[in-house]
Design a protein around this motif. Structure first.
Motif, mmCIF file in Angstrom:
data_model
loop_
_atom_site.group_PDB
_atom_site.id
_atom_site.type_symbol
_atom_site.label_atom_id
_atom_site.label_comp_id
_atom_site.label_asym_id
_atom_site.label_seq_id
_atom_site.Cartn_x
_atom_site.Cartn_y
_atom_site.Cartn_z
ATOM 1 N N PRO A 164 -13.576 10.291 -4.457
ATOM 2 C CA PRO A 164 -13.341 11.741 -4.568
ATOM 3 C C PRO A 164 -11.930 12.152 -4.145
ATOM 4 C CG PRO A 164 -15.383 11.284 -3.398
ATOM 5 C CD PRO A 164 -14.640 9.997 -3.496
ATOM 6 N N THR A 204 -1.650 13.345 -0.529
ATOM 7 C CA THR A 204 -1.994 14.255 0.566
ATOM 8 C C THR A 204 -2.294 13.382 1.785
ATOM 9 O OG1 THR A 204 -4.341 14.217 0.031
ATOM 10 C CG2 THR A 204 -3.045 15.971 -0.973
ATOM 11 N N ARG A 223 -5.065 8.668 4.163
ATOM 12 C CA ARG A 223 -5.971 8.058 5.146
ATOM 13 C C ARG A 223 -7.178 7.415 4.461
ATOM 14 N NH1 ARG A 223 -6.294 12.853 9.485
ATOM 15 N NH2 ARG A 223 -8.100 11.685 10.165
ATOM 16 N N ARG A 228 -15.825 5.541 12.186
ATOM 17 C CA ARG A 228 -14.733 6.517 12.216
ATOM 18 C C ARG A 228 -14.860 7.470 13.401
ATOM 19 N NH1 ARG A 228 -14.477 9.318 6.547
ATOM 20 N NH2 ARG A 228 -12.913 10.544 7.626
ATOM 21 N N ARG A 242 -4.882 13.514 3.547
ATOM 22 C CA ARG A 242 -6.275 13.087 3.448
ATOM 23 C C ARG A 242 -6.430 11.878 2.523
ATOM 24 N NH1 ARG A 242 -11.028 17.037 1.117
ATOM 25 N NH2 ARG A 242 -12.543 15.407 0.759
ATOM 26 N N ALA A 288 -9.221 10.361 -5.102
ATOM 27 C CA ALA A 288 -8.267 9.853 -6.087
ATOM 28 C C ALA A 288 -7.784 11.000 -6.970
ATOM 29 C CB ALA A 288 -8.934 8.777 -6.937
ATOM 30 N N ARG A 322 -8.396 3.341 4.425
ATOM 31 C CA ARG A 322 -9.761 2.844 4.699
ATOM 32 C C ARG A 322 -10.263 2.034 3.504
ATOM 33 N NH1 ARG A 322 -10.156 8.244 7.005
ATOM 34 N NH2 ARG A 322 -11.095 9.058 5.110
ATOM 35 N N THR A 340 -2.556 10.797 -5.039
ATOM 36 C CA THR A 340 -2.848 12.216 -4.803
ATOM 37 C C THR A 340 -1.802 12.807 -3.852
ATOM 38 O OG1 THR A 340 -5.181 11.740 -5.106
ATOM 39 C CG2 THR A 340 -4.667 13.808 -4.041
#
Lengths: 72, 567
Positions: B210, B138, B143, B494, B140, B212, B147, B136
């Motif tokens: 969500p 980005t 990160r 987190r 986000r 991906a 995880r 993707t």
């Protein structure tokens, strides 16, 4: 919306009536009660919504605050 | 061709994808799952433990072909084909290579007859799949992918440790029934549990899927979790804790799914709920229950892929999957909306659709064993699917009033629509002809889901749940689109751990600095006092007389004697 409600109500009534015509292989007591599965489904949806609303109120946070705003 | 290890064609073929361009690349991509499917067909005729090799004194079985492996292998090949077609228009080689290598690794794991081969393939799925989230591109997604990787590699490390303990305790290297009362067995159970999304170990899935790519989520939805279900069925069939874990998995995600704003995250929660059916069935462990788990894995791969495809198409066209930014897309994406409804009917187990054929087996198996609590919880999840998914997801994406204008958001590209059409046809075919699926199952169950009682009971469950949903909707009490991210258990590590641990670590660092400074000051002071005596000109550095040396030796001996008697 009203029409959908009426249609669902009619279908529900028809299915309860159909319960008298079929023979349930009962594993748990209430399965033999006509409309038993219907009541279970109705209550399940209500309980789910009530609990989920509480979960939503308790756990919803602003996305930017969570540092997760972005694609997707 | 049957002499090749399963999955190897997809992995090797994936690595060659960048060599092709244009139409040739598309042909290559399409050919790979089809050729791999032909390979599977050839393998099916060679049942038994084939393709063995020696490794460090262990006999590795690269292709153990039996009915359990074949039904999962077939589902994985179908999923690989669907995901390839869905992503065919994508110009990013990373996604093609990662997707095919991921599928190949999962297939290799399913046919692994020994734990070492299983471990290698297990790690292959982890490494290949993370690129589908990274792709993707980005901050986000990066990160989230890190995880995700942490959990996947953690599962691999646990599996390796479990295998080593298992071998050291005298367990064989074969991947068969595993003990749950040994350290090795428990570690492997935990490794499988991470990938199967046991409660509290599930957060990687709702975090990563969500994030991906549109096609990446389709690949991801099929393999990792179903491979874990397969591994549990192979290694821990009948393990009692799985019944409670599965029932919990079926129910707890529903409360998140109903109020989540990101519709692909709703699908992720729903995926865990559906896994709960399979895990509970594996825990029951009877032949019918294991057949139910395998059948539901097959059906689930089809309808879940279709759901992720429909929302992937929405993401592709609008750039978002947030309910608060969608709505009204049925006008511009009628085919996608229709396919989404087919998938919704399938997951809701409407008679005539795939979920009905597979969930029936699991519920019957649980009822036959009088697993009352688990059975009721699964029935609850079966009714709850109406409001949280079958109604809410299609409504918010396609039928609700548009919350944001998406100019030029046309229907999904042709390749996406073809993939969705094939998956939808599969959902209907399994629902209408359940016998064809049952014939593939390990126990070839001789059951008939279309009895009057089954059909009427299931329809009652769904229609009354729909009635409650409609009533709540009319009253304005039904949770629709709302901004925000729900905190899940990953919040603890987190946010909570850094929030509590950060100050603790900083306080510890301050304490350490203070203590070190104190020691340094004391040490320097002591050194300052001793140095005059230790220096070349100091009293301790001079040559001592024999008499004074003897005196000091006597003092040391006396001190030693005193200490000896005191002790």
């Amino acid at each position: 919306m009203k029409r959908a409600l009426v249609m669902l109500a009619v279908a529900a009534a028809a299915l309860v009536a159909a319960d008298f015509a079929v023979h349930h292989h009962v594993h748990f007591g209430w399965e033999g009660v006509p409309g038993g599965y219907g009541v279970f489904g109705l209550v399940a949806a209500l309980v789910l919504t009530a609990v989920a609303a509480t979960v939503g109120r308790a756990l919803r946070r602003d996305e930017a605050e969570e540092g997760d705003r972005g694609h997707g | 061709m049957a002499s090749l290890p399963p999955g190897i064609l997809l992995v090797a073929g994936a690595l060659l994808v960048p060599l092709f361009k244009g139409r040739l690349k598309q042909l290559w991509l399409l050919a790979l799952p089809l050729v791999a499917g032909a390979h599977l067909y050839a393998l099916a005729g060679t049942a038994g433990a084939g393709q063995q090799l020696e490794f460090l004194g262990h006999t590795l079985t690269l292709a153990r072909v039996d009915r359990l492996a074949l039904v999962f292998g077939l589902a994985f090949h179908v999923a690989a084909f669907l995901a390839t077609v869905f992503s065919l228009h994508v110009k990013d080689d990373v996604q093609h290579v990662a997707g095919l290598a991921y599928a190949g690794s999962a297939i290799a794991a399913v046919f692994a007859g020994d734990l070492i081969t299983l471990f290698c393939a297990w790690e292959g799925t982890a490494i290949a799949s993370v690129f589908l989230v990274w792709a993707t591109r980005t901050e986000r997604s990066y990160r989230s992918a890190m995880r995700y990787l942490l959990f996947q590699v953690g599962s691999g490390v646990l599996l390796l440790a479990g295998i080593l303990f298992h071998l050291r305790a005298g367990g064989g290297v074969g991947f068969d029934a595993l003990p749950l009362d040994t350290t090795g067995g428990r570690l492997m159970f935990a490794a499988f549990g991470i990938k199967a999304c046991f409660p509290l170990l599930h957060t990687w899935l709702v975090d990563a899927y969500p994030n991906a790519t549109p096609g990446g989520a389709v690949w991801l939805s099929a393999f990792t979790t179903k491979l874990a279900v397969y591994a549990l069925a192979r290694g821990f069939a009948g393990a009692e804790p799985l019944v409670a874990l599965g029932a919990a998995m079926a129910v707890f995600p529903l409360f998140f799914a109903l109020v989540e704003n990101d519709l692909r995250r709703v699908l992720a929660y729903s995926l865990i709920s559906q896994l709960g059916y399979m895990v509970a069935a594996v825990g029951v462990g009877t032949p019918l229950a294991l057949d139910g788990a395998a059948a539901h894995a097959f059906a689930h791969i089809l309808y879940k892929a279709l759901l992720f495809m429909a929302l992937g198409a929405v993401l592709h066209r609008t750039g978002t999957c947030r309910a608060t930014e969608l709505g009204g897309l049925a006008r511009s994406m009628p085919w996608t909306a229709g396919f989404c409804l087919v998938a919704a009917a399938s997951i809701a187990a409407v008679p005539g659709f795939s979920g009905f054929a597979s969930k029936s087996l699991i519920l019957d198996a649980l009822a036959a064993e009088h697993r009352a609590v688990a059975w009721h919880l699964l029935l609850f999840a079966g009714a709850a699917v109406v409001p949280y998914l079958a109604f809410r997801v299609p409504y918010l994406a396609f039928f609700a009033p548009a919350r944001r204008a998406h100019e030029g958001a046309g229907e999904a590209p042709a390749t996406m629509r073809v993939a969705m059409a094939v998956a939808a046809a599969g959902c209907v075919a399994v629902g209408v002809f359940p016998g064809a699926l049952y014939a593939l199952l390990p126990g070839r169950p001789d059951v008939q889901p279309y009895t009057g009682a089954h059909v009427v009971g299931q329809l009652q469950l769904l229609v009354f749940a729909g009635l409650a949903t409609a009533l709540l909707f009319r009253k304005g009490w039904f949770p629709l689109a709302r901004e925000g991210r729900l905190l899940d258990f990953d919040w603890t590590w987190r946010r909570l751990v850094p929030a509590v641990g950060g100050p603790l670590v900083r306080a510890g660092a301050r304490l350490r600095a203070t203590v070190l400074a104190s020691f340094r000051n004391v040490g320097l002071g002591l050194w300052g006092r001793l140095f005059p005596h230790l220096a070349p000109s100091g009293s301790l550095a001079r040559a001592w007389s024999t008499g004074s040396t003897v005196l000091w030796v006597a003092v040391i001996l006396a001190a030693y004697l005193v200490l000896y008697y005191l002790g």
